[in-house]
Write an enzyme that holds these catalytic residues in place. Structure first.
Site, short mmCIF file in Angstrom:
data_model
loop_
_atom_site.label_atom_id
_atom_site.label_comp_id
_atom_site.label_asym_id
_atom_site.label_seq_id
_atom_site.Cartn_x
_atom_site.Cartn_y
_atom_site.Cartn_z
N GLU A 1 29.36 55.15 56.17
CA GLU A 1 30.77 54.90 55.85
C GLU A 1 31.60 54.90 57.12
O GLU A 1 31.53 55.84 57.91
CB GLU A 1 31.30 55.96 54.87
N GLY B 1 36.04 55.64 49.57
CA GLY B 1 36.48 54.25 49.62
C GLY B 1 37.94 54.06 49.26
O GLY B 1 38.75 54.99 49.28
N CYS C 1 39.36 53.39 46.36
CA CYS C 1 39.79 54.06 45.13
C CYS C 1 40.29 55.47 45.38
O CYS C 1 41.40 55.83 44.99
CB CYS C 1 38.64 54.09 44.13
N LYS D 1 47.68 57.62 41.05
CA LYS D 1 47.80 58.42 39.83
C LYS D 1 48.51 59.74 40.11
O LYS D 1 49.24 60.26 39.25
CB LYS D 1 46.42 58.69 39.22
N GLY E 1 53.56 39.75 42.54
CA GLY E 1 52.33 39.88 41.75
C GLY E 1 52.51 40.81 40.58
O GLY E 1 52.88 41.97 40.75
N GLY F 1 50.07 41.82 38.45
CA GLY F 1 48.81 42.36 37.97
C GLY F 1 48.84 43.87 37.92
O GLY F 1 49.91 44.49 37.95
N ARG G 1 42.98 41.69 45.20
CA ARG G 1 42.04 42.08 46.26
C ARG G 1 40.90 41.07 46.28
O ARG G 1 40.65 40.37 45.29
CB ARG G 1 41.49 43.50 46.01
N ALA H 1 36.72 50.67 39.86
CA ALA H 1 35.88 51.77 40.33
C ALA H 1 34.82 52.15 39.32
O ALA H 1 33.67 52.42 39.68
CB ALA H 1 36.76 52.98 40.67
N HIS I 1 42.72 64.41 13.87
CA HIS I 1 44.12 64.21 13.50
C HIS I 1 44.94 65.44 13.88
O HIS I 1 44.48 66.56 13.66
CB HIS I 1 44.23 63.96 11.99
#
Length: 455
Positions: free
Chosen positions: A33, A39, A41, A50, A175, A177, A261, A308, A439
């Protein structure tokens, strides 16, 4: 010793999960790496966004808590602290990946790796050999050649957006998306004036049209300019042309380029290796094999699904077939039609399988049913009757087999895994009616939709 059973080039989700699985299978594994493990993500994608989105949602909930009887008083956003929380989250998880690789006995080498052909990878001048090579080089943001975008300090990609020093008063997003919407939702909740410019007729092009329109309306604090093509950027001025040919513009303090991407297929040796690839990614089969012997490719670099969780599964498929050449016979193949997706905006959206339009194009006699989220008691208790939300099922009207499940509203991303099982096992509407859901949960909307279907 530079000889290994498997060399993994790239430490993102597909690469690190493959290395870890192989390590636990007692294989000698080298994981290469160039930057941080995890990476895109983990470092500048899924996880940091998030962390910030959760902070923004907490702020938004506090602002509107009075209707629930919760008075937060004078609240404000501390952006540097939000950034600190983001960094702490990322650092913790990156460290966790490193520990997992160490526990699995994987040798991790940091450096720029070059693929020299089957069984050979060079890292900063040192060549390593392996019986198998897994290519997991990932993807990079697309930067279209829009006049005025290059070297413009006000124009950033998703990585740059995560590192801005203050919340912009005005944000223009090019964009509509997943990436664009998540950032648009995030900064709209934090008080930015947000405008999304999208060339297509609707946002999130792979989403079911009906729910995509509902999602757009649910993002009430975001302005959308649909069917508009950006022609130039002058400082913070985004110029675009409407479908009718009118020339318009929007002023912004920050311009986010979020047009997607692309697989990273240059700069690491693919060009001179005999590997079959194009700008769309490395060509692989359903076992993740490339055209070269004992060379595999997983994750974004394949171009098949730039998610991911798809990379995780691709890594596992490659591992299964490396460990056992007959693994495909017991179902260890990549099923591209059962990969879920999620948009972590507010409201959330998630789905899997075919949309209504895709099912019709595939030749099915399409059955469909959409139910509003207020049929869920928990949704009403937490969000209210008027909050945007729905569940749509798409099915084969002849066999009643479920073809697609699409959800808009809170917890959508957390319930879509169940829909994955529905498609993986090819359940029918009648099968789905027999499933007992707890429920009260928002996931009961899937059951409500199954019972609302006219069959």
């Amino acid at each position: 010793m530079n000889e290994f059973d498997v060399i993994v080039l790239g430490g993102g989700p597909g690469g690190y999960i493959a290395a870890e699985r192989l390590g636990h299978a007692k294989k000698r594994v080298l994981l290469v790496e160039a930057d941080a493990l995890g990476g895109t993500c983990l470092n500048v994608g899924c996880i940091p966004t998030k962390a910030l989105l959760n902070a923004a949602k907490t702020y938004a909930h506090a602002k509107h808590g009075a209707k629930l009887g919760v008075n937060a008083g004078d609240i404000s956003v501390d952006w540097p602290t939000m950034q600190k929380w983001k960094k702490q989250t990322v650092d913790t998880l990156v460290g966790g990946v490193g520990q997992a690789e160490k526990k699995a006995g994987v040798t991790v080498v940091k450096g720029h790796g070059t693929f020299d052909g089957p069984g050979k990878v060079t890292v900063d001048g040192t060549q390593y050999t392996g019986k198998h090579v897994i290519l997991a080089t990932g993807s990079v943001p697309v930067m279209p050649p829009i006049p005025g975008a290059k070297d413009n300090p006000k124009v950033v990609d998703s990585t740059g957006m995560l590192a801005i020093e203050e919340i912009p008063a005005r944000l223009a997003v090019i964009g509509g998306g997943v990436i664009g919407l998540e950032f648009a939702s995030l900064f709209a909740m934090l008080g930015s004036e947000v405008t999304v410019v999208e060339m297509l007729p609707e946002i999130v092009p792979f989403m079911d049209d009906e729910l995509a329109a509902q999602l757009r309306k649910g993002l009430a604090d975001v302005k959308f300019k649909l069917e508009c093509k950006v022609t130039a950027i002058d400082g913070g001025t985004v110029k675009y042309v409407t479908l009718a040919g009118a020339e318009e513009s929007v002023e912004a303090d920050v311009v986010l380029m979020a047009v997607g991407r692309r697989p990273l297929v240059q700069g690491w040796g693919a060009e001179n290796s005999g590997l079959e690839f194009s700008g769309k990614g490395i060509v692989v089969d359903d076992r993740m094999r490339t055209n070269l012997p004992n060379v595999w490719a997983v994750g974004d670099v394949t171009g098949r699904s730039l998610l991911a969780h798809a990379a995780y599964r691709m890594g596992e498929i490659a591992v299964a077939n490396i460990l056992d050449p007959e693994a495909h016979r017991r179902g260890e193949i990549m099923r591209w039609n059962t990969i879920p997706w999620a948009v972590y905006s507010a409201p959330e959206a998630a789905g899997i399988g075919l949309t209504e339009k895709q099912a019709a194009a595939a030749g099915y006699t399409v059955g469909k049913v959409t139910v509003p989220a207020y049929l869920s008691g928990r949704f009403v208790a937490e969000e209210g009757v008027k909050a945007p939300g729905a569940c749509k099922l798409v099915y084969d009207a002849d066999s009643l087999t479920v073809l697609g499940v699409h959800v808009l509203g809170s917890y959508a991303s957390e319930m879509v895994w169940g829909a994955s099982v529905v498609l993986e096992t090819e359940l029918s509407i009648t099968d789905l009616r027999q499933v007992v859901f707890p429920h009260p949960t928002v996931s009961e909307l899937i059951r409500e939709a199954a019972w609302a279907a006219k069959i």
